[in-house]
Design a protein around this motif. Structure first.
Motif, PDB file in Angstrom:
ATOM      1  N   VAL A  43      -0.662   1.721  -4.756  1.00 37.36           N
ATOM      2  CA  VAL A  43       0.766   1.381  -4.624  1.00 37.36           C
ATOM      3  C   VAL A  43       1.546   2.592  -4.148  1.00 37.36           C
ATOM      4  O   VAL A  43       2.386   2.495  -3.249  1.00 37.36           O
ATOM      5  N   ARG A  44       1.277   3.745  -4.756  1.00 38.35           N
ATOM      6  CA  ARG A  44       1.991   4.966  -4.355  1.00 38.35           C
ATOM      7  C   ARG A  44       1.782   5.266  -2.877  1.00 38.35           C
ATOM      8  O   ARG A  44       2.732   5.570  -2.149  1.00 38.35           O
ATOM      9  N   LYS A  45       0.548   5.161  -2.405  1.00 39.07           N
ATOM     10  CA  LYS A  45       0.264   5.439  -0.993  1.00 39.07           C
ATOM     11  C   LYS A  45       0.921   4.414  -0.066  1.00 39.07           C
ATOM     12  O   LYS A  45       1.449   4.762   0.988  1.00 39.07           O
ATOM     13  N   GLN A  46       0.890   3.137  -0.471  1.00 39.28           N
ATOM     14  CA  GLN A  46       1.508   2.101   0.349  1.00 39.28           C
ATOM     15  C   GLN A  46       3.021   2.286   0.414  1.00 39.28           C
ATOM     16  O   GLN A  46       3.635   2.111   1.470  1.00 39.28           O
ATOM     17  N   VAL A  47       3.625   2.621  -0.713  1.00 40.43           N
ATOM     18  CA  VAL A  47       5.079   2.848  -0.741  1.00 40.43           C
ATOM     19  C   VAL A  47       5.448   4.035   0.145  1.00 40.43           C
ATOM     20  O   VAL A  47       6.413   3.973   0.919  1.00 40.43           O
ATOM     21  N   GLU A  48       4.688   5.126   0.032  1.00 40.50           N
ATOM     22  CA  GLU A  48       4.937   6.291   0.886  1.00 40.50           C
ATOM     23  C   GLU A  48       4.849   5.908   2.360  1.00 40.50           C
ATOM     24  O   GLU A  48       5.672   6.320   3.182  1.00 40.50           O
ATOM     25  N   GLN A  49       3.839   5.104   2.706  1.00 40.94           N
ATOM     26  CA  GLN A  49       3.660   4.679   4.087  1.00 40.94           C
ATOM     27  C   GLN A  49       4.833   3.832   4.567  1.00 40.94           C
ATOM     28  O   GLN A  49       5.333   4.002   5.678  1.00 40.94           O
ATOM     29  N   LEU A  50       5.290   2.928   3.718  1.00 43.94           N
ATOM     30  CA  LEU A  50       6.427   2.067   4.088  1.00 43.94           C
ATOM     31  C   LEU A  50       7.698   2.891   4.293  1.00 43.94           C
ATOM     32  O   LEU A  50       8.448   2.655   5.246  1.00 43.94           O
ATOM     33  N   TYR A  51       7.930   3.851   3.398  1.00 44.27           N
ATOM     34  CA  TYR A  51       9.116   4.696   3.553  1.00 44.27           C
ATOM     35  C   TYR A  51       9.028   5.524   4.839  1.00 44.27           C
ATOM     36  O   TYR A  51      10.025   5.708   5.543  1.00 44.27           O
TER      37      TYR A  51
END
Length: 341
Positions: A43-51
């Motif tokens: 989740v952390r990596k996906q959120v970083e990618q989206l931002y």
């Protein structure tokens, strides 16, 4: 009278076929079977990618909005100019009216015939001179009217084109804003899928990551070697530490990346354009080895993200949605370029 027949039992071959089909059906995933839930780290990596993916359209949106505002201002000025010109044209038409009436009253009679028919030649000559003056004034007024009418037509065409560009810019801005909000909504949805315990673990992981990288968003005052305007800009930036990132914001309670750099240098009396790309374009480029406190740092490329160098291999920036203005190592992101306002 109808007959009632007992159904014929299925053959052994058909039973075998049905059994195979049932077995095969059992191998097909059920629609109600949920996708595996991502781990906290995923989740952390996906959120970083989206931002990160939201940053580029954010900057494009800001550039389009700035252009739209300039076009709207120009179109408004054109409308005011057109209104003034229309008033001047109406006034000239009122002036030309009596001239035309005077010509009509003269009947358009040939000047030599008017002299012959006149009982008083002196009176005729005086009237002829007056009509000549009226004719000259009318011609001057007509030329002025024609010139103003041409300018009015040209200004109307320009205003129409500007308004068309405004509408196109508004449509483009709406599309870019939609891209950004979609990415942010996806990130929020991912974060909302976590339990309270998982959110706690995520926050702890981010804190450990920040600590490992040397990032800090705690209150501090600039006490480095910068002087003059650079010091004033950094004093302002340090005063914003801990305030949240908000896309499209230029303060005073929140900032995006170029909003922070622009506001900081504005506090020092230097006006910078709005977006990362525009700030990159106007700044005097400096090598990484020649960095001085106050220089603007560009990470990734010339359009995506920027901050300000504070010295000792560190920079201050507004990172992304969900985080606060912080000080990070210069190389915490891929260094692209630097400029000096």
């Amino acid at each position: 009278m109808g007959t009632h027949r007992r159904p014929k039992p299925p053959s052994r071959a058909r039973l075998t076929t049905l059994g195979v089909a049932a077995g095969a059906f059992g191998l097909i995933p059920s629609q109600s079977q949920a996708e595996p839930k991502p781990t906290v780290d995923e989740v952390r990596k996906q959120v970083e990618q989206l931002y990160e993916e939201a940053e580029a359209p954010t900057e494009e949106y800001l550039g389009i909005r700035e252009r739209q505002q300039k076009l709207e201002k120009a179109a408004g000025e054109a409308r005011d100019r057109i209104a003034r010109q229309q008033d001047e044209i109406n006034e000239l038409r009122d002036q030309i009216g009596p001239f035309a009436a005077a010509q009509y009253r003269s009947g358009g009679i040939d000047a030599s015939l008017q002299l012959v028919l006149s009982a008083d030649p002196d009176d005729y000559l005086e009237q002829a001179s007056l009509l000549n003056r009226v004719g000259d004034r009318q011609a001057t007024a007509m030329r002025a009217l024609q010139g103003k009418q041409r300018r009015l037509t040209q200004d109307r065409e320009e205003a129409t084109a500007q308004l068309r560009e405004v509408e196109e810019a508004r449509t483009k801005a709406a599309a870019k804003k939609s891209q950004v909000t979609k990415k942010l909504a996806e990130a929020r949805k991912l974060l909302a899928s976590l339990t309270a315990e998982e959110r706690t673990r995520l926050a702890a992981a981010e804190e450990r990551e920040d600590a490992a990288s040397g990032a800090s968003d705690g209150a501090a005052s600039y006490n480095g070697p910068a002087s003059g305007r650079a010091k004033a800009a950094l004093d302002f930036a340090y005063a914003q530490l801990g305030k949240p990132y908000e896309w499209g914001s230029t303060g005073p309670n929140s900032f995006d990346c170029s909003g922070l750099t622009g506001a900081s240098w504005r506090a020092a009396g230097v006006s910078l354009p709005r977006t990362v790309q525009q700030q990159y374009d106007v700044g005097r480029k400096v090598a990484k080895s020649d960095l001085q406190p106050g220089d603007i740092i560009y990470w990734y490329n010339s359009t995506q993200h920027n901050g300000m160098y504070v010295g000792n291999g560190k920079a201050i920036h507004a990172p992304r949605t969900g985080k606060n203005i912080e000080i990070v190592p210069l190389d915490s992101m891929p260094f692209f370029a630097a400029s000096r306002p």
